[in-house]
Design an enzyme around this catalytic site. Structure first.
Site, PDB file in Angstrom:
ATOM      1  N   HIS A  79       0.832  -1.203   0.000  1.00 58.29           N
ATOM      2  CA  HIS A  79       0.000   0.000   0.000  1.00 58.29           C
ATOM      3  C   HIS A  79       0.865   1.251   0.000  1.00 58.29           C
ATOM      4  O   HIS A  79       0.623   2.196  -0.755  1.00 58.29           O
ATOM      5  CB  HIS A  79      -0.933   0.005   1.215  1.00 58.29           C
ATOM      6  CG  HIS A  79      -2.058   0.969   1.078  1.00 58.29           C
ATOM      7  ND1 HIS A  79      -2.109   2.151   1.760  1.00 58.29           N
ATOM      8  CD2 HIS A  79      -3.156   0.939   0.296  1.00 58.29           C
ATOM      9  CE1 HIS A  79      -3.217   2.810   1.416  1.00 58.29           C
ATOM     10  NE2 HIS A  79      -3.866   2.087   0.532  1.00 58.29           N
ATOM     11  N   HIS A 111      -5.027   6.281  -5.725  1.00 61.21           N
ATOM     12  CA  HIS A 111      -6.163   6.966  -5.097  1.00 61.21           C
ATOM     13  C   HIS A 111      -6.560   8.167  -5.951  1.00 61.21           C
ATOM     14  O   HIS A 111      -5.878   8.509  -6.890  1.00 61.21           O
ATOM     15  CB  HIS A 111      -5.802   7.422  -3.686  1.00 61.21           C
ATOM     16  CG  HIS A 111      -5.444   6.277  -2.787  1.00 61.21           C
ATOM     17  ND1 HIS A 111      -4.178   5.768  -2.726  1.00 61.21           N
ATOM     18  CD2 HIS A 111      -6.196   5.514  -1.977  1.00 61.21           C
ATOM     19  CE1 HIS A 111      -4.160   4.752  -1.883  1.00 61.21           C
ATOM     20  NE2 HIS A 111      -5.373   4.560  -1.413  1.00 61.21           N
ATOM     21  N   PHE A 140      -1.628   6.940   4.570  1.00 56.55           N
ATOM     22  CA  PHE A 140      -1.605   5.821   3.616  1.00 56.55           C
ATOM     23  C   PHE A 140      -0.335   4.979   3.716  1.00 56.55           C
ATOM     24  O   PHE A 140      -0.365   3.776   3.476  1.00 56.55           O
ATOM     25  CB  PHE A 140      -1.772   6.322   2.185  1.00 56.55           C
ATOM     26  CG  PHE A 140      -3.196   6.683   1.847  1.00 56.55           C
ATOM     27  CD1 PHE A 140      -4.262   6.092   2.503  1.00 56.55           C
ATOM     28  CD2 PHE A 140      -3.470   7.623   0.859  1.00 56.55           C
ATOM     29  CE1 PHE A 140      -5.570   6.415   2.194  1.00 56.55           C
ATOM     30  CE2 PHE A 140      -4.782   7.960   0.542  1.00 56.55           C
ATOM     31  CZ  PHE A 140      -5.833   7.360   1.211  1.00 56.55           C
ATOM     32  N   HIS A 168      -7.577  -1.888  -4.926  1.00 53.27           N
ATOM     33  CA  HIS A 168      -7.752  -2.472  -3.596  1.00 53.27           C
ATOM     34  C   HIS A 168      -8.421  -3.845  -3.658  1.00 53.27           C
ATOM     35  O   HIS A 168      -8.177  -4.697  -2.813  1.00 53.27           O
ATOM     36  CB  HIS A 168      -8.521  -1.513  -2.679  1.00 53.27           C
ATOM     37  CG  HIS A 168      -7.741  -0.270  -2.347  1.00 53.27           C
ATOM     38  ND1 HIS A 168      -7.797   0.877  -3.102  1.00 53.27           N
ATOM     39  CD2 HIS A 168      -6.843  -0.012  -1.347  1.00 53.27           C
ATOM     40  CE1 HIS A 168      -6.979   1.787  -2.573  1.00 53.27           C
ATOM     41  NE2 HIS A 168      -6.389   1.278  -1.514  1.00 53.27           N
ATOM     42  N   HIS A 180     -10.369   5.971   7.700  1.00 47.10           N
ATOM     43  CA  HIS A 180      -8.913   6.001   7.916  1.00 47.10           C
ATOM     44  C   HIS A 180      -8.567   7.016   9.001  1.00 47.10           C
ATOM     45  O   HIS A 180      -7.838   6.724   9.946  1.00 47.10           O
ATOM     46  CB  HIS A 180      -8.187   6.388   6.626  1.00 47.10           C
ATOM     47  CG  HIS A 180      -7.873   5.225   5.746  1.00 47.10           C
ATOM     48  ND1 HIS A 180      -6.823   4.387   5.985  1.00 47.10           N
ATOM     49  CD2 HIS A 180      -8.470   4.758   4.623  1.00 47.10           C
ATOM     50  CE1 HIS A 180      -6.774   3.444   5.051  1.00 47.10           C
ATOM     51  NE2 HIS A 180      -7.776   3.647   4.205  1.00 47.10           N
ATOM     52  N   HIS A 238     -11.269  -2.307   3.999  1.00 47.51           N
ATOM     53  CA  HIS A 238     -11.333  -2.346   2.534  1.00 47.51           C
ATOM     54  C   HIS A 238     -12.222  -3.460   1.995  1.00 47.51           C
ATOM     55  O   HIS A 238     -12.740  -3.355   0.885  1.00 47.51           O
ATOM     56  CB  HIS A 238      -9.929  -2.371   1.925  1.00 47.51           C
ATOM     57  CG  HIS A 238      -9.443  -0.977   1.702  1.00 47.51           C
ATOM     58  ND1 HIS A 238      -9.761  -0.255   0.575  1.00 47.51           N
ATOM     59  CD2 HIS A 238      -8.741  -0.147   2.508  1.00 47.51           C
ATOM     60  CE1 HIS A 238      -9.257   0.964   0.684  1.00 47.51           C
ATOM     61  NE2 HIS A 238      -8.625   1.054   1.856  1.00 47.51           N
ATOM     62  N   HIS A 264     -14.756   6.065   3.075  1.00 47.40           N
ATOM     63  CA  HIS A 264     -13.406   5.505   3.107  1.00 47.40           C
ATOM     64  C   HIS A 264     -12.377   6.367   3.844  1.00 47.40           C
ATOM     65  O   HIS A 264     -11.748   5.928   4.804  1.00 47.40           O
ATOM     66  CB  HIS A 264     -12.929   5.192   1.681  1.00 47.40           C
ATOM     67  CG  HIS A 264     -11.475   4.888   1.607  1.00 47.40           C
ATOM     68  ND1 HIS A 264     -10.533   5.817   1.233  1.00 47.40           N
ATOM     69  CD2 HIS A 264     -10.776   3.769   1.939  1.00 47.40           C
ATOM     70  CE1 HIS A 264      -9.335   5.276   1.306  1.00 47.40           C
ATOM     71  NE2 HIS A 264      -9.452   4.035   1.728  1.00 47.40           N
TER      72      HIS A 264
HETATM   73 CU1  C2O Z   1      -5.393   2.696  -0.460  1.00 44.95          CU
HETATM   74 CU2  C2O Z   1      -7.894   2.837   2.307  1.00 44.95          CU
HETATM   75  O1  C2O Z   1      -6.551   3.234   1.054  1.00 44.95           O
END
Ligand code: C2O
Length: 617
Positions: free
Chosen positions: A173, A194, A346, A203, A329, A359, A325
């Site tokens: 990631h 992203h 990230f 993902h 995070h 995810h 999303h």
């Molecule tokens: Cu690549 Cu939840 O991020």
């Protein structure tokens, strides 16, 4: 140099991604350079076949080596990839460091994967008769949990040089999301999955291999990852399975104030509300889910904007990427860590097992969205379908995968446990305030730094359209030229014909949507110069909204941005207040008008962005 107009590239019918290579130009700073150095892509009747032919003739390894030589070459016509516009799988041998933006310091972990020049094109096995079922994390059985914990411990026990090890997998990631790779064939464009239409497919593949590795380690090919069912009340908190401190899936770097039973806030702006009741929070979360998933009718608005070979990164995030999303995070990460680690940045997010559970639900939302039907369809654009990534599979083999093979998750052999989806029936409700925009709203000039609430009156390009016209073309609010620092958490909300966020929270129709940015580190191209800013665009579909608030016959609407910028990391806490800016709040465009207008206004946009970049530097 032969140049090419991408709009003549053959488009499949029903494509909802207007060609807008040049539309990305109204951005700032170094982006202007990116624009002028963009390579041209040739236009052939059948680009997909051409690409296959040109690559098929060459052994994969030669292609990788050959590209290294060509990358710096001035001879564009010799570039074998000049035939293709999909984003190519990165070249692992050219992986660079990910850096801290504020200091330029290389982050301690090296994100780069082991280099292996043997790359196989991944062949999907025929889907099993019985699909593997990913369970909701709050509903798992003890037996399942024991397996899951065992698989993760075994992954953590793998030596660090094993590409399947826990830390190597986390770094996948980091590498794809923090500018460690350039786009193949370009030395000045980073690869970023992203803020664009690669978000969901990247993902999905990442989790697919992660899950297979775990299954292999416990010798159970039916193993699946759990999903965090935060779109339903029983799942709206950190799943209990992740809070047992003695377990392999525990992680201490999470926000201590957000431990269960704290109910999560899908519109979290960096501070916890002390006044909202759990019931209100849950109700607002459900309406938010409706707005971000069910209400979205076009692929570019849901999945993110088109991102092709040669494009600058971050053309625009889809609704779900922003909310829920990015919010999850930020909400989960530990704000007392220097960079909001683990989930809040990230580069480190993959170090927390909860990331994969988060995810899995994002992936599930994609499936739910396409299942809603109507105009909600995945793109048929070959630049999307043929975009490629590299992953190590469960046998440590480096494989190349394409988006086209992951579009149907059932072909990947899995599905999701069926649970109620309460938000499908919870649309936000209109407040319809008597709102007259202040005179100042008509005279707002851009660019402007968002250091206070901004209200602006935006003229519409079309009004009073028929139902059919609205189905065919979504009216879109475009907030162009958003520039911000890569290491900030930034959220701003967009309200239409309303200016009272307490009255028109996310449960109200007037709350049109949000822009949310999660800090990440990014270096710029091969030179790994410090790249501290991101330029992107927010688009919000508003046809239904205007109907519901009774504004469809109005010539203009008033848009209010309400924003928060929060330092979700200890490193940034003492920094100057963050600033970010919006260069342009555009008129409304419907899909086709958009392309038309873009052709007509492109030069003025470029010019305005050039002036602006000077202004901001
Ligand atoms: Cu690549 Cu939840 O991020």
């Amino acid at each position: 140099m032969a140049s090419m107009i991408l709009s003549s590239y053959p488009r499949p019918k029903g494509n909802t991604f207007p060609h807008r290579k040049k539309l990305q130009s109204p951005v700032v700073g170094n982006r202007r350079y990116l624009l002028s150095s963009r390579k041209q892509v040739s236009c052939k009747a059948n680009s997909y076949e051409n690409e296959e032919r040109s690559l098929g003739r060459l052994e994969r390894r030669d292609v990788l080596i050959g590209l290294g030589g060509l990358a710096g070459s001035a001879s564009l016509s010799a570039d074998p990839l000049a035939l293709a516009a999909p984003i190519q799988a990165p070249d692992f041998s050219k992986c660079g460091p990910a850096k801290l933006l504020s200091t330029g310091e290389v982050i301690s972990s090296n994100c780069c994967p082991p280099v292996d020049l043997t790359i196989l094109d991944y062949k999907l096995r025929p889907a099993p008769n019985k699909l593997r079922v990913r369970p909701a994390a709050h509903l798992v059985t003890d037996e399942y949990l024991a397996k899951y914990k065992k698989a993760v411990s075994l992954m953590k026990a793998l030596p660090d040089d094993d590409p399947r090890s826990f830390s190597r997998q986390a770094n996948v990631h980091c590498a794809y999301c923090n500018g460690a790779f350039d786009q193949v064939g370009y030395t000045d464009l980073v690869l970023q999955v992203h803020f664009c239409w690669l978000f969901f497919p990247f993902h999905r593949w990442y989790l697919y291999f992660y899950e297979r590795i775990l299954g292999k380690l416990i010798d159970d090919p039916t193993f699946t990852l759990p999903f965090w069912n935060y779109d339903s009340p029983p799942g709206m908190q950190i799943p209990a399975i992740f809070t047992d401190t003695s377990s392999s899936i525990y992680n201490s770097l999470r926000n201590p104030n957000h431990q269960p039973p704290t109910v999560m806030d899908l519109n979290w702006s960096g501070t916890d509300s002390t006044t909202t009741s759990n019931d209100d929070l849950i109700a607002a979360n459900l309406k938010t889910m409706y707005r971000q998933v069910a209400a979205v009718k076009k692929a570019n608005l849901f999945l993110g904007e088109a991102y092709r070979a040669g494009d600058a990164s971050s053309p625009g995030q889809g609704t779900v990427e922003a909310v829920p999303h990015n919010i999850i995070h930020a909400w989960t990460g530990e704000p007392n860590q220097p960079n909001g680690e683990d989930m809040g940045n990230f580069y480190s997010a993959g170090r927390d097992s909860i990331f994969y559970c988060h995810h899995a639900n994002i992936d599930r939302l994609w499936t739910i969205w396409t299942g809603l039907g109507g105009t909600r369809k995945n793109p048929t654009d070959t630049d999307w379908l043929d975009a490629a990534f590299l992953f190590y599979d469960e046998n440590k083999q480096l494989v190349r995968v394409k988006v086209r093979d992951c579009v149907d998750e059932k072909k990947l052999g899995y599905t999701y446990q069926e649970v109620p989806i309460p938000w499908l029936k919870t649309p936000p409700v209109p407040r319809k305030p008597k709102f007259t925009p202040p005179a100042s709203a008509s005279s707002v000039t851009f660019p402007r730094v968002l250091d206070s609430v901004v209200q602006v009156v935006v003229t519409r390009s079309k009004k009073s359209r028929t139902k059919k016209q609205k189905e065919d073309e979504e009216e879109v609010l475009v907030v162009d030229g958003i520039k911000l620092e890569n290491d900030e958490f930034v959220k701003f909300d967009v309200l239409i014909n309303d200016d009272d966020p307490t009255a028109s929270g996310p449960d109200k129709t007037e709350f049109a949507g949000s822009f949310v940015h999660i800090p990440h580190m990014e270096s710029d191209g091969k030179k790994k110069k410090k790249k501290d800013s991101l330029g992107t665009i927010l688009r919000i579909g508003i046809s239904d909204l205007l109907d519901e608030v009774g504004a469809d016959d109005d010539d203009s609407v008033a848009v209010t941005h309400l924003f928060s910028i929060t330092h979700l990391s200890s490193r940034l806490k003492h920094r100057q207040p963050a600033r970010f800016s919006v260069l342009w709040v555009d008129r409304f465009f419907s899909d086709t008008v958009y392309i038309f207008r873009f052709k007509n206004v492109i030069s003025s946009w470029e010019n305005s962005s050039l002036q602006v970049s000077k202004h901001l530097l």
